[in-house]
Write an enzyme that holds these catalytic residues in place. Structure first.
Site, mmCIF file in Angstrom:
data_model
loop_
_atom_site.group_PDB
_atom_site.id
_atom_site.type_symbol
_atom_site.label_atom_id
_atom_site.label_comp_id
_atom_site.label_asym_id
_atom_site.label_seq_id
_atom_site.Cartn_x
_atom_site.Cartn_y
_atom_site.Cartn_z
ATOM 1 N N ALA A 37 -56.433 -18.963 -61.031
ATOM 2 C CA ALA A 37 -55.804 -20.260 -61.281
ATOM 3 C C ALA A 37 -54.584 -20.475 -60.387
ATOM 4 O O ALA A 37 -54.398 -21.550 -59.808
ATOM 5 C CB ALA A 37 -55.403 -20.368 -62.751
ATOM 6 N N TYR A 106 -66.190 -11.612 -66.134
ATOM 7 C CA TYR A 106 -65.031 -11.031 -65.454
ATOM 8 C C TYR A 106 -65.102 -9.505 -65.449
ATOM 9 O O TYR A 106 -65.537 -8.885 -66.417
ATOM 10 C CB TYR A 106 -63.746 -11.449 -66.172
ATOM 11 C CG TYR A 106 -63.475 -12.933 -66.144
ATOM 12 C CD1 TYR A 106 -62.838 -13.519 -65.058
ATOM 13 C CD2 TYR A 106 -63.843 -13.743 -67.215
ATOM 14 C CE1 TYR A 106 -62.576 -14.883 -65.040
ATOM 15 C CE2 TYR A 106 -63.591 -15.113 -67.199
ATOM 16 C CZ TYR A 106 -62.954 -15.668 -66.110
ATOM 17 O OH TYR A 106 -62.703 -17.017 -66.086
ATOM 18 N N ARG A 170 -56.899 -18.408 -72.227
ATOM 19 C CA ARG A 170 -58.002 -17.467 -72.061
ATOM 20 C C ARG A 170 -58.108 -16.650 -73.345
ATOM 21 O O ARG A 170 -57.636 -15.510 -73.418
ATOM 22 C CB ARG A 170 -57.760 -16.542 -70.863
ATOM 23 C CG ARG A 170 -57.704 -17.230 -69.508
ATOM 24 C CD ARG A 170 -59.068 -17.763 -69.091
ATOM 25 N NE ARG A 170 -59.062 -18.221 -67.700
ATOM 26 C CZ ARG A 170 -58.715 -19.437 -67.303
ATOM 27 N NH1 ARG A 170 -58.316 -20.318 -68.220
ATOM 28 N NH2 ARG A 170 -58.774 -19.778 -66.029
ATOM 29 N N LEU A 229 -57.083 -35.453 -70.076
ATOM 30 C CA LEU A 229 -58.056 -36.054 -70.990
ATOM 31 C C LEU A 229 -59.463 -36.070 -70.391
ATOM 32 O O LEU A 229 -60.304 -36.857 -70.811
ATOM 33 C CB LEU A 229 -57.624 -37.481 -71.339
ATOM 34 C CG LEU A 229 -56.216 -37.648 -71.930
ATOM 35 C CD1 LEU A 229 -55.893 -39.117 -72.126
ATOM 36 C CD2 LEU A 229 -56.089 -36.886 -73.253
ATOM 37 N N GLU A 232 -61.393 -39.404 -68.819
ATOM 38 C CA GLU A 232 -60.575 -40.550 -69.206
ATOM 39 C C GLU A 232 -59.250 -40.606 -68.452
ATOM 40 O O GLU A 232 -58.571 -41.635 -68.457
ATOM 41 C CB GLU A 232 -60.301 -40.517 -70.715
ATOM 42 C CG GLU A 232 -61.557 -40.666 -71.573
ATOM 43 C CD GLU A 232 -61.248 -40.542 -73.047
ATOM 44 O OE1 GLU A 232 -60.070 -40.730 -73.433
ATOM 45 O OE2 GLU A 232 -62.164 -40.233 -73.830
ATOM 46 N N GLY A 260 -58.621 -28.395 -63.491
ATOM 47 C CA GLY A 260 -57.289 -28.394 -64.092
ATOM 48 C C GLY A 260 -56.219 -27.927 -63.123
ATOM 49 O O GLY A 260 -55.100 -28.460 -63.103
ATOM 50 N N ASP A 261 -56.556 -26.922 -62.308
ATOM 51 C CA ASP A 261 -55.605 -26.447 -61.302
ATOM 52 C C ASP A 261 -55.388 -27.523 -60.240
ATOM 53 O O ASP A 261 -54.264 -27.712 -59.760
ATOM 54 C CB ASP A 261 -56.121 -25.162 -60.648
ATOM 55 C CG ASP A 261 -56.347 -24.047 -61.659
ATOM 56 O OD1 ASP A 261 -55.565 -23.956 -62.620
ATOM 57 O OD2 ASP A 261 -57.303 -23.268 -61.478
ATOM 58 N N ASP A 297 -64.037 -22.970 -56.729
ATOM 59 C CA ASP A 297 -62.890 -23.308 -57.560
ATOM 60 C C ASP A 297 -61.903 -24.214 -56.849
ATOM 61 O O ASP A 297 -61.223 -25.023 -57.480
ATOM 62 C CB ASP A 297 -62.170 -22.026 -58.001
ATOM 63 C CG ASP A 297 -62.967 -21.242 -59.034
ATOM 64 O OD1 ASP A 297 -64.130 -21.609 -59.280
ATOM 65 O OD2 ASP A 297 -62.424 -20.269 -59.576
#
Length: 319
Positions: A37, A106, A170, A229, A232, A260-261, A297
């Protein structure tokens, strides 16, 4: 020491992405990529022209060398990356999916990064940056990595630096959910900007309502809360303003990992560059939408020119 715009820290892993759909035990062809991340954020910010640094430990092995070389190629500063001769660099396997979230396995237990400790922190290096971005992942890796994270957070705050915090929950790395919520929130309360997803917000605050989630952290002294969100868009709130910024339309979602990152990259870079909160959140939505359209990623993270072109062509994402 060179001045940096932002520092982040955490665990990087070699990631083996399946070359075709199927369960991981059936796939026999993979492509190697970089996962983590915090490295995603460091790479995304560097592509936008910011001076980003990443601090961690990697093993004295092929995966560790791969991590270092990849970050060098992305113009991420690695002067605080330590080589551990006793413990390995972690790795992961990731499935290919036609829709939805991929399966990820992982292999990180006992990794070099999990052996980060408070004494490893180079205060001069952290002092050289004006911003710290932190996620909740290092808090979960081990007691010593948690001590490093706490030291970094308290040091940067003590020295007047801005701190952004993405919970990046996590659950499988924690002994109990109660411990996870307690430790994550203790760190979040010390941050200036908190960036949870809506589902994370519910776990951490007990509320499904974006405004209530944001207020939970604002009441603890956080300056800005931005809640992802999904399609959205995002909701933001400070002590004096709030709003929802619409998301960008995506025809086909390829892979949600890293979105998200990417969102954090957009918000943090925007705030560092002096954009309004609404503009920064819109940039976050834009980069998040680009991220879900590529398999890796961080493959979809844009350069500054690519981002400007995307924003020009997708003005519907802005309120």
């Amino acid at each position: 020491m060179e001045q940096l715009d932002i520092i982040t820290f955490g665990e990087a892993m070699a990631m083996f992405m399946a070359n075709y759909p199927g369960t991981l035990h059936e796939v026999d062809q993979f492509t190697r990529e970089l996962a983590g991340a915090e490295t995603n954020v460091a790479i995304g910010l560097a592509r936008l022209g910011l001076r980003s640094g990443w601090a961690s430990k990697v093993g004295n092995d092929a995966f560790g060398k791969f991590v270092i070389e990849r970050l060098k190629n992305e113009n991420v500063d690695i002067d605080h990356v330590l080589i551990d001769k006793n413990y390995p660099t972690g790795f992961q396997l990731k499935s290919m999916v036609l829709e939805g979230d991929p399966e990820v396995q992982y292999f990180r237990q006992g990794s070099a990064a999990s052996h980060l400790m408070s004494d490893d922190l180079n205060e001069d290096y952290f002092q050289s940056a004006r911003h710290l971005h932190m996620t909740g992942i290092p808090l979960a890796l081990s007691d010593s990595a948690r001590a490093f994270a706490r030291h970094a957070l308290s040091f940067m705050k003590k020295n007047g630096k801005k701190v952004s915090f993405d919970p990046n929950l996590r659950p499988t790395l924690w002994a109990t959910q109660e411990e996870m919520v307690k430790e994550i929130n203790e760190a979040a309360f010390l941050a200036d900007y908190v960036l949870p997803g809506i589902a994370e917000g519910e776990i951490l605050t007990g509320s499904k309502v974006p405004r209530e989630i944001a207020s939970f952290y604002l009441e603890k002294g956080v300056e800005l809360v931005v809640i992802k969100l999904g399609a959205e868009g995002a909701f933001y709130k400070t002590a004096t303003e709030e709003g929802t910024v619409r998301g960008f339309h995506v025809e086909k979602v390829v892979d949600t990992v890293g979105a998200g990152d990417g969102f954090a990259v957009g918000v943090i870079s925007g705030l560092l560059e002096g954009l309004t909160i609404q503009e920064a959140v819109s940039r976050g939505n834009a980069i998040g939408s680009l991220a879900v359209q590529s398999p890796g990623d961080n493959d979809g993270y844009p350069t500054k020119a690519e981002l400007e072109k995307y924003l020009e062509n997708n003005l519907q994402g802005v309120i």
